[in-house]
Design an enzyme around this catalytic site. Structure first.
Site, PDB file in Angstrom:
ATOM      1  CE  LYS A  79       6.172   8.415   6.583  1.00 45.99           C
ATOM      2  NZ  LYS A  79       6.477   7.051   6.456  1.00 45.99           N
ATOM      3  CG  HIS A 118      -4.809  -2.058  -5.090  1.00 41.78           C
ATOM      4  ND1 HIS A 118      -5.063  -3.314  -5.159  1.00 41.78           N
ATOM      5  CD2 HIS A 118      -5.673  -0.907  -4.316  1.00 41.78           C
ATOM      6  CE1 HIS A 118      -6.316  -2.369  -6.033  1.00 41.78           C
ATOM      7  NE2 HIS A 118      -6.153  -1.573  -5.156  1.00 41.78           N
TER       8      HIS A 118
END
Length: 118
Positions: free
Chosen positions: A53, A102
């Site tokens: 991206k 995470h």
């Protein structure tokens, strides 16, 4: 952002390893086990998506294994590019910074593309 459980299921398929992770990345991941392996693999996958991206192409024109999430001597994450991924970044004169994190269930990555001053 990537669901860790989804990547954990994929790790049982050798083809997934070969298609997604580069050689240095596989070596680093193979030193981990259990939930740490799944969390690290999911973070690496998220970094690859974030890179695509930031590059502005989406995941096309290069192989995912050409974008490796590695760590420097101090443990900071960095992207190591090869093949078409490196060529596409060089054509655009882009450098990249990456951050990964995470929770128990999700891994996330942010990749920032920038150019050095002339």
């Amino acid at each position: 952002m990537v669901e860790i459980a989804r990547i954990e299921r994929s790790l049982s398929r050798p083809r997934f390893w070969e298609r997604v992770f580069g050689p240095e990345e596989r070596a680093a991941l193979n030193k981990k086990s259990g939930s740490r392996l799944a969390q690290s693999a999911a973070a690496a996958f998220a970094a690859k998506e974030a890179f695509s991206k930031a590059l502005g192409t989406g995941i096309r024109g290069f192989g995912l294994q050409e974008v490796q999430l590695l760590h420097d001597d101090l443990g900071a994450p960095c992207l190591c590019l090869s093949g078409r991924a490196a060529a596409m970044a060089a054509e655009r004169r882009l450098e990249f910074a990456v951050s990964v994190t995470h929770t128990a269930g999700l891994a996330a990555a942010v990749v920032t593309a920038y150019t050095e001053s002339p």
